[in-house]
Design a protein around this motif. Structure first.
Motif, PDB file in Angstrom:
ATOM      1  N   ARG A 108      17.333  -9.719  13.002  1.00  0.00           N
ATOM      2  CA  ARG A 108      16.182  -9.010  13.548  1.00  0.00           C
ATOM      3  C   ARG A 108      15.068  -8.926  12.495  1.00  0.00           C
ATOM      4  O   ARG A 108      13.888  -9.158  12.802  1.00  0.00           O
ATOM      5  CB  ARG A 108      16.632  -7.618  13.982  1.00  0.00           C
ATOM      6  N   PHE A 109      15.433  -8.603  11.254  1.00  0.00           N
ATOM      7  CA  PHE A 109      14.479  -8.488  10.148  1.00  0.00           C
ATOM      8  C   PHE A 109      13.735  -9.809   9.950  1.00  0.00           C
ATOM      9  O   PHE A 109      12.503  -9.853   9.900  1.00  0.00           O
ATOM     10  CB  PHE A 109      15.221  -8.090   8.873  1.00  0.00           C
ATOM     11  N   LYS A 110      14.492 -10.905   9.839  1.00  0.00           N
ATOM     12  CA  LYS A 110      13.879 -12.203   9.590  1.00  0.00           C
ATOM     13  C   LYS A 110      13.031 -12.666  10.773  1.00  0.00           C
ATOM     14  O   LYS A 110      11.968 -13.267  10.586  1.00  0.00           O
ATOM     15  CB  LYS A 110      14.967 -13.229   9.278  1.00  0.00           C
ATOM     16  N   SER A 111      13.485 -12.378  11.982  1.00  0.00           N
ATOM     17  CA  SER A 111      12.755 -12.801  13.181  1.00  0.00           C
ATOM     18  C   SER A 111      11.397 -12.113  13.269  1.00  0.00           C
ATOM     19  O   SER A 111      10.397 -12.737  13.627  1.00  0.00           O
ATOM     20  CB  SER A 111      13.583 -12.496  14.432  1.00  0.00           C
ATOM     21  N   ILE A 112      11.361 -10.820  12.948  1.00  0.00           N
ATOM     22  CA  ILE A 112      10.097 -10.074  12.983  1.00  0.00           C
ATOM     23  C   ILE A 112       9.130 -10.624  11.937  1.00  0.00           C
ATOM     24  O   ILE A 112       7.944 -10.842  12.213  1.00  0.00           O
ATOM     25  CB  ILE A 112      10.356  -8.576  12.746  1.00  0.00           C
ATOM     26  N   ALA A 113       9.631 -10.870  10.719  1.00  0.00           N
ATOM     27  CA  ALA A 113       8.782 -11.399   9.654  1.00  0.00           C
ATOM     28  C   ALA A 113       8.223 -12.764  10.019  1.00  0.00           C
ATOM     29  O   ALA A 113       7.028 -13.050   9.835  1.00  0.00           O
ATOM     30  CB  ALA A 113       9.579 -11.476   8.346  1.00  0.00           C
ATOM     31  N   ILE A 114       9.072 -13.611  10.587  1.00  0.00           N
ATOM     32  CA  ILE A 114       8.642 -14.967  10.953  1.00  0.00           C
ATOM     33  C   ILE A 114       7.642 -14.918  12.114  1.00  0.00           C
ATOM     34  O   ILE A 114       6.689 -15.718  12.163  1.00  0.00           O
ATOM     35  CB  ILE A 114       9.871 -15.834  11.307  1.00  0.00           C
ATOM     36  N   ALA A 115       7.828 -13.974  13.024  1.00  0.00           N
ATOM     37  CA  ALA A 115       6.886 -13.833  14.142  1.00  0.00           C
ATOM     38  C   ALA A 115       5.481 -13.527  13.632  1.00  0.00           C
ATOM     39  O   ALA A 115       4.484 -14.054  14.159  1.00  0.00           O
ATOM     40  CB  ALA A 115       7.363 -12.730  15.087  1.00  0.00           C
ATOM     41  N   ILE A 116       5.379 -12.677  12.604  1.00  0.00           N
ATOM     42  CA  ILE A 116       4.074 -12.352  12.007  1.00  0.00           C
ATOM     43  C   ILE A 116       3.430 -13.611  11.421  1.00  0.00           C
ATOM     44  O   ILE A 116       2.230 -13.861  11.591  1.00  0.00           O
ATOM     45  CB  ILE A 116       4.232 -11.274  10.921  1.00  0.00           C
ATOM     46  N   ILE A 117       4.238 -14.431  10.757  1.00  0.00           N
ATOM     47  CA  ILE A 117       3.727 -15.677  10.168  1.00  0.00           C
ATOM     48  C   ILE A 117       3.235 -16.624  11.264  1.00  0.00           C
ATOM     49  O   ILE A 117       2.163 -17.232  11.147  1.00  0.00           O
ATOM     50  CB  ILE A 117       4.819 -16.364   9.327  1.00  0.00           C
ATOM     51  N   LEU A 118       4.018 -16.745  12.332  1.00  0.00           N
ATOM     52  CA  LEU A 118       3.655 -17.660  13.417  1.00  0.00           C
ATOM     53  C   LEU A 118       2.343 -17.250  14.087  1.00  0.00           C
ATOM     54  O   LEU A 118       1.505 -18.100  14.402  1.00  0.00           O
ATOM     55  CB  LEU A 118       4.781 -17.719  14.451  1.00  0.00           C
TER      56      LEU A 118
ATOM     57  N   GLU B  40      13.655  -0.374  10.275  1.00  0.00           N
ATOM     58  CA  GLU B  40      14.018   0.989   9.912  1.00  0.00           C
ATOM     59  C   GLU B  40      13.964   1.922  11.120  1.00  0.00           C
ATOM     60  O   GLU B  40      14.742   2.866  11.229  1.00  0.00           O
ATOM     61  CB  GLU B  40      13.099   1.509   8.797  1.00  0.00           C
ATOM     62  N   VAL B  41      13.036   1.642  12.018  1.00  0.00           N
ATOM     63  CA  VAL B  41      12.954   2.422  13.258  1.00  0.00           C
ATOM     64  C   VAL B  41      14.032   1.960  14.247  1.00  0.00           C
ATOM     65  O   VAL B  41      14.687   2.768  14.907  1.00  0.00           O
ATOM     66  CB  VAL B  41      11.551   2.279  13.898  1.00  0.00           C
ATOM     67  N   TRP B  42      14.217   0.655  14.320  1.00  0.00           N
ATOM     68  CA  TRP B  42      15.133   0.037  15.287  1.00  0.00           C
ATOM     69  C   TRP B  42      16.424  -0.340  14.560  1.00  0.00           C
ATOM     70  O   TRP B  42      16.743  -1.508  14.381  1.00  0.00           O
ATOM     71  CB  TRP B  42      14.446  -1.195  15.871  1.00  0.00           C
ATOM     72  N   LYS B  43      17.174   0.642  14.136  1.00  0.00           N
ATOM     73  CA  LYS B  43      18.360   0.428  13.312  1.00  0.00           C
ATOM     74  C   LYS B  43      19.524  -0.094  14.143  1.00  0.00           C
ATOM     75  O   LYS B  43      19.624   0.166  15.339  1.00  0.00           O
ATOM     76  CB  LYS B  43      18.760   1.729  12.611  1.00  0.00           C
ATOM     77  N   SER B  44      20.417  -0.817  13.464  1.00  0.00           N
ATOM     78  CA  SER B  44      21.615  -1.339  14.105  1.00  0.00           C
ATOM     79  C   SER B  44      22.791  -1.221  13.145  1.00  0.00           C
ATOM     80  O   SER B  44      22.647  -1.435  11.936  1.00  0.00           O
ATOM     81  CB  SER B  44      21.409  -2.811  14.495  1.00  0.00           C
TER      82      SER B  44
ATOM     83  N   LEU C  94      23.261  -8.577  12.790  1.00  0.00           N
ATOM     84  CA  LEU C  94      22.196  -8.463  13.781  1.00  0.00           C
ATOM     85  C   LEU C  94      20.930  -7.885  13.152  1.00  0.00           C
ATOM     86  O   LEU C  94      19.818  -8.345  13.443  1.00  0.00           O
ATOM     87  CB  LEU C  94      22.659  -7.572  14.944  1.00  0.00           C
ATOM     88  N   GLN C  95      21.096  -6.900  12.274  1.00  0.00           N
ATOM     89  CA  GLN C  95      19.957  -6.284  11.593  1.00  0.00           C
ATOM     90  C   GLN C  95      19.215  -7.300  10.736  1.00  0.00           C
ATOM     91  O   GLN C  95      17.984  -7.329  10.710  1.00  0.00           O
ATOM     92  CB  GLN C  95      20.444  -5.108  10.729  1.00  0.00           C
ATOM     93  N   ALA C  96      19.979  -8.166  10.052  1.00  0.00           N
ATOM     94  CA  ALA C  96      19.365  -9.188   9.194  1.00  0.00           C
ATOM     95  C   ALA C  96      18.601 -10.212  10.030  1.00  0.00           C
ATOM     96  O   ALA C  96      17.492 -10.626   9.663  1.00  0.00           O
ATOM     97  CB  ALA C  96      20.441  -9.880   8.367  1.00  0.00           C
TER      98      ALA C  96
ATOM     99  N   THR D 114       6.120  -5.412   7.582  1.00  0.00           N
ATOM    100  CA  THR D 114       6.266  -5.190   9.024  1.00  0.00           C
ATOM    101  C   THR D 114       7.731  -5.178   9.429  1.00  0.00           C
ATOM    102  O   THR D 114       8.171  -4.327  10.206  1.00  0.00           O
ATOM    103  CB  THR D 114       5.516  -6.289   9.806  1.00  0.00           C
ATOM    104  N   ALA D 115       8.493  -6.130   8.892  1.00  0.00           N
ATOM    105  CA  ALA D 115       9.915  -6.221   9.230  1.00  0.00           C
ATOM    106  C   ALA D 115      10.682  -4.996   8.751  1.00  0.00           C
ATOM    107  O   ALA D 115      11.569  -4.491   9.456  1.00  0.00           O
ATOM    108  CB  ALA D 115      10.510  -7.493   8.625  1.00  0.00           C
ATOM    109  N   TYR D 116      10.357  -4.517   7.563  1.00  0.00           N
ATOM    110  CA  TYR D 116      11.019  -3.311   7.050  1.00  0.00           C
ATOM    111  C   TYR D 116      10.793  -2.125   7.990  1.00  0.00           C
ATOM    112  O   TYR D 116      11.731  -1.384   8.327  1.00  0.00           O
ATOM    113  CB  TYR D 116      10.495  -2.959   5.655  1.00  0.00           C
ATOM    114  N   ILE D 117       9.555  -1.925   8.396  1.00  0.00           N
ATOM    115  CA  ILE D 117       9.220  -0.758   9.222  1.00  0.00           C
ATOM    116  C   ILE D 117       9.894  -0.832  10.587  1.00  0.00           C
ATOM    117  O   ILE D 117      10.507   0.138  11.053  1.00  0.00           O
ATOM    118  CB  ILE D 117       7.697  -0.634   9.377  1.00  0.00           C
TER     119      ILE D 117
END
Length: 413
Positions: free
Chosen positions: A323-333, A310-314, A319-321, A304-307
């Motif tokens: 954002r990547f980790k935050s999205i992945a952690i949100a899925i876990i939460l 990749e769409v929301w590039k920076s 900041l990109q890193a 999910t974080a990759y996709i």
């Protein structure tokens, strides 16, 4: 595939695909299939494994030849902004909400393995399934936040090895009937088994794995000379995953079907295996469940974080890193919250099934289309045999997607 390629095999992005599709859902589906129908549906797993290898080989070829990830390649196929926005919304809805819903099952499966692995410690403490869920979720969050992707990938590969050994141990302990095993390779569908056969295929050919694989192939291999080794690594890794799924189905057939014992969930498998085959087999099952839950619980957020990134590039890599980790952690939460608060997930799973049912044939169509595009692929465009295989898999993907959608409507409250 010659011997030199096999002997030079090194685990890589392909192993992440195996880590992703052998989760609690696959373990449960394969176990119930074996317990209910013996070896009769073994062919469905073989077909699904071969189809996954072919689809992922398309992903590998498109990624390396075009120099793009799958998300970029699909989006570049559309010339208008509204069409690109529609594609992005489809990807986000299927993967953000879908993977969050499935994450609940992944974390729950890992927690069940932990519970079975540490029964004495749990019996003498106040720990409950709630605490186990918390522990699993906390471990995953810490790992994703402080760990580098390369280290996380190595950890996932180690988990796949542990999981493979665990389920293969159970397979041999339960003493499979070799003749029946090979008999299961002949396609047949027992009465009332059609949905189980479709489920076996659906738990192996997973849409988000295509994106996860493409992103990691793009990071690891970027030269056309690396295409063959990339395809070989993918085929061997996914083949290993297929063998593990087959071992799970066969073990359940040996434990339940052979002894005329019914099975409705993984908890029953854990209960039955120790009196029949001893505590060693029970421990192997617990370790396998824990590893299967952890691998899928890590790969779903990563995909999910990759996709999204990749769409929301920076241009800002930090900041990109984040954002990547935050999205992945949100899925876990979100996944952990479903388990912790006992939220009714029927509606969420309904939407996830519909979204993924649409996404699978959609992605399969674009994989076939891109792999047949001479402007993009050049001399690496599909051969006639590859086209035949592609359209056969495309037909199955569309049928599977439609069936998933219809099934979701059937269970909708």
């Amino acid at each position: 595939m010659n011997l030199s390629k096999i002997t030079s095999y090194r685990p890589g992005p392909g192993m992440l695909v195996s880590a992703a599709f052998i989760g609690p859902g696959t373990v449960a589906t394969a176990s119930i299939a074996g317990a209910s129908y013996g070896y009769a549906l073994l062919w469905a797993l073989v077909f699904a494994t071969i189809a996954t290898i072919i689809l992922q080989s398309f992903v590998t070829r498109i990624t390396i030849v075009s120099g793009q990830t799958l998300v970029s390649a699909i989006l570049s196929s559309f010339s208008t902004k509204p069409a690109k926005i529609a594609v992005i919304l489809l990807l986000f809805s299927a993967l953000l909400i879908g993977n969050a819903a499935y994450e609940a099952g992944n974390i729950g499966g890992a927690a069940l393995g932990l519970e079975e692995l540490l029964p004495i410690a749990l019996a003498n403490s106040s720990l409950s399934i709630l605490s186990e869920t918390n522990l699993i979720a906390l471990f995953l969050i810490i790992l994703l936040w402080v760990g580098k992707i390369e280290r996380i990938t190595q950890f996932l590969i180690a988990l796949v090895v542990i999981m493979s050994i665990s389920f293969l141990i159970i397979f041999f302990i339960t003493k499979p009937n070799i003749l029946s095993l090979f008999g299961g390779l002949v396609p047949s569908i027992p009465d009332d088994a059609i949905f189980t056969a479709i489920a076996l295929i659906g738990t192996t050919i997973v849409p988000y794995n295509l994106f996860l694989h493409a992103s990691n192939v793009h990071k690891k291999w970027n030269h056309i000379d690396q295409l063959e080794i990339a395809k070989t690594e993918s085929a061997i890794s996914i083949g290993i995953g297929g063998l593990v799924s087959i071992a799970i189905l066969a073990s359940a057939a040996n434990i339940f079907f052979t002894n005329n014992i019914s099975m409705d969930n993984l908890g029953e498998m854990a209960i039955q295996i120790e009196p029949l085959f001893g505590s060693f087999a029970s421990s192997a099952l617990a370790i396998g469940l824990l590893a299967a839950g952890l691998t899928s619980a890590l790969t779903a957020p990563l995909a999910t974080a990759y996709i999204v990134t990749e769409v929301w590039k920076s241009e800002n890599q930090k900041l990109q890193a984040i954002r990547f980790k935050s999205i992945a952690i949100a899925i876990i939460l979100v996944g952990a919250s479903v388990n912790i608060f006992n939220i009714d997930t029927i509606q969420i799973i309904f939407f996830a099934q519909v979204a993924n049912g649409i996404l699978l044939p959609f992605v399969a169509v674009f994989l076939v289309k891109l792999s047949m595009n001479k402007k993009i692929m050049g001399e690496y465009v599909n051969s006639n045999i590859q086209n035949i295989a592609a359209f056969a898999i495309l037909f199955v993907s569309i049928a599977l997607g439609l069936r998933t959608i219809l099934r979701a409507f059937e269970i909708m409250p």
